[in-house]
Design a protein around this motif. Structure first.
Motif, short mmCIF file in Angstrom:
data_model
loop_
_atom_site.label_atom_id
_atom_site.label_comp_id
_atom_site.label_asym_id
_atom_site.label_seq_id
_atom_site.Cartn_x
_atom_site.Cartn_y
_atom_site.Cartn_z
N HIS A 192 0.83 -1.21 0.00
CA HIS A 192 0.00 0.00 0.00
C HIS A 192 0.86 1.25 0.00
O HIS A 192 0.57 2.22 -0.72
CB HIS A 192 -0.92 0.00 1.23
CG HIS A 192 -1.73 1.26 1.36
ND1 HIS A 192 -2.80 1.55 0.56
CD2 HIS A 192 -1.59 2.32 2.22
CE1 HIS A 192 -3.31 2.73 0.90
NE2 HIS A 192 -2.59 3.22 1.90
N ARG A 193 1.94 1.25 0.79
CA ARG A 193 2.83 2.41 0.83
C ARG A 193 3.48 2.64 -0.53
O ARG A 193 3.62 3.79 -0.98
CB ARG A 193 3.90 2.22 1.91
CG ARG A 193 3.39 2.47 3.33
CD ARG A 193 4.50 2.36 4.33
NE ARG A 193 4.76 0.98 4.71
CZ ARG A 193 5.86 0.56 5.30
NH1 ARG A 193 6.84 1.41 5.56
NH2 ARG A 193 6.00 -0.70 5.63
N SER A 196 1.13 4.22 -2.92
CA SER A 196 0.79 5.61 -2.61
C SER A 196 1.71 6.60 -3.30
O SER A 196 1.41 7.79 -3.37
CB SER A 196 0.83 5.84 -1.09
OG SER A 196 2.17 5.84 -0.61
N LEU A 197 2.83 6.13 -3.83
CA LEU A 197 3.76 7.01 -4.52
C LEU A 197 3.22 7.42 -5.88
O LEU A 197 2.63 6.61 -6.60
CB LEU A 197 5.12 6.33 -4.71
CG LEU A 197 5.88 5.89 -3.46
CD1 LEU A 197 7.19 5.23 -3.85
CD2 LEU A 197 6.13 7.06 -2.53
N THR A 198 3.41 8.67 -6.22
CA THR A 198 3.06 9.12 -7.57
C THR A 198 4.09 8.58 -8.55
O THR A 198 5.18 8.15 -8.16
CB THR A 198 3.06 10.66 -7.64
OG1 THR A 198 4.40 11.13 -7.44
CG2 THR A 198 2.14 11.26 -6.58
N GLU A 201 7.34 10.31 -7.97
CA GLU A 201 7.99 9.90 -6.73
C GLU A 201 8.61 8.52 -6.88
O GLU A 201 9.70 8.26 -6.36
CB GLU A 201 6.97 9.91 -5.58
CG GLU A 201 6.57 11.31 -5.15
CD GLU A 201 5.36 11.33 -4.25
OE1 GLU A 201 5.04 12.41 -3.71
OE2 GLU A 201 4.70 10.28 -4.09
N ARG A 234 8.62 13.60 0.70
CA ARG A 234 7.32 12.93 0.60
C ARG A 234 7.49 11.42 0.48
O ARG A 234 6.67 10.65 1.02
CB ARG A 234 6.55 13.48 -0.60
CG ARG A 234 6.04 14.90 -0.39
CD ARG A 234 5.37 15.44 -1.64
NE ARG A 234 4.83 16.78 -1.42
CZ ARG A 234 4.35 17.57 -2.36
NH1 ARG A 234 4.34 17.14 -3.63
NH2 ARG A 234 3.87 18.76 -2.08
N LYS A 238 5.75 8.78 2.99
CA LYS A 238 4.82 7.77 2.51
C LYS A 238 5.31 6.34 2.78
O LYS A 238 4.51 5.44 3.04
CB LYS A 238 4.56 7.96 1.01
CG LYS A 238 3.75 9.20 0.68
CD LYS A 238 3.50 9.31 -0.82
CE LYS A 238 2.65 10.53 -1.14
NZ LYS A 238 2.37 10.64 -2.61
#
Length: 261
Positions: A192-193, A196-198, A201, A234, A238
């Motif tokens: 999940h982490r 969550s990165l774009t 990222e 970020r 994250k």
């Protein structure tokens, strides 16, 4: 109070952990020579280290790897697990290694250590490392991080040595720690982490994992340095990574970077 009327900043509190008293004494002499650093405790094994950290709440722990009763890898994991539970304040842990212990350093990084130093480190580098990790930085150069990860994670694809071969005869002897070189499978939380990165990222994380500094990422992606710093910040948030080194390990474990990239 100082002469100017301002409150002096208390020195950073350091705990030394090594089963050799002479090594601890040498490090203590170097650290205590600085006005902003103070050795508040020493331990000869991991069990004693866990107890000392719980009682003294140091800012930084210098942790040896091979010790009796409990090795430095297990002690690092135990201490930081307690910190994550809120039982104790979170110390920064720097693992002390020798040239032939890359795999142990990697295992400690996976447990949450902020980096590693060679035991024959120059005094000024040791002192700078202590101050650096307290600020959330890493104590190993990106190139060193990559060398270590490439050499140890590359063991996954190496054939097992045959019984009686020279390679098998150099296996760790009984009583030495057994580091987990094999990367753990990504659990649901870490998956999940990662998700969550774009895309940007994730791209930056890949470059961090390849050992690039912020300046090198600026050149590679044609971004402004403040933008890169924001992306890195970020990413750490994250991923739940304590510092840049933890992000590098995550990138390798997640397959974003592979040995030899």
């Amino acid at each position: 109070m100082t002469e100017s009327g301002t409150t002096a900043t208390p020195p950073l509190r350091v705990v030394l952990v090594d089963d050799q008293a002479l090594v601890r004494t040498g490090f203590a002499m170097v650290i205590d020579s600085q006005h902003d650093l103070e050795v508040v405790g020493q331990a000869g094994d991991g069990v004693e280290a866990v107890d000392l950290v719980a009682r003294l709440h140091p800012d930084v722990v210098l942790m040896d790897v091979r010790m009796p009763r409990m090795d430095g890898i297990e002690a690092t994991g135990t201490i930081l697990a307690r910190a994550d539970d809120g039982t104790i304040p979170t110390p920064r842990i720097i693992v002390l290694t020798t040239f032939d212990e890359d795999e142990y350093a990697l295992a400690a990084l996976r447990r949450g250590a902020s980096g590693f130093l060679l035991k024959d480190v120059m005094p000024e580098i040791l002192l700078d490392a202590i101050r650096t990790v307290v600020k959330g930085g890493a104590v190993i150069a990106p190139s060193t991080t990559r060398r270590m990860l490439d050499s140890t994670l590359g063991l996954r694809d190496a054939p097992a040595p045959q019984a009686g071969s020279a390679e098998s005869s150099s296996a760790p002897q009984p009583g030495t720690p057994s580091p987990a070189v094999e990367a753990p499978a990504l659990d649901e939380d870490r998956t999940h982490r990662l998700a969550s990165l774009t895309p940007r990222e994730r791209e930056v994380l890949g470059l961090v994992g390849r050992g690039m500094s912020n300046a090198e990422i600026v050149d590679a992606l044609f971004l402004a340095e403040p933008t890169v710093k924001t992306h890195v910040g970020r990413i750490l948030m994250k991923l739940g990574a304590r510092d840049r080194v933890q992000a590098v390990v995550f990138a390798y474990d997640a397959g974003i970077v592979t040995p030899g990239d």
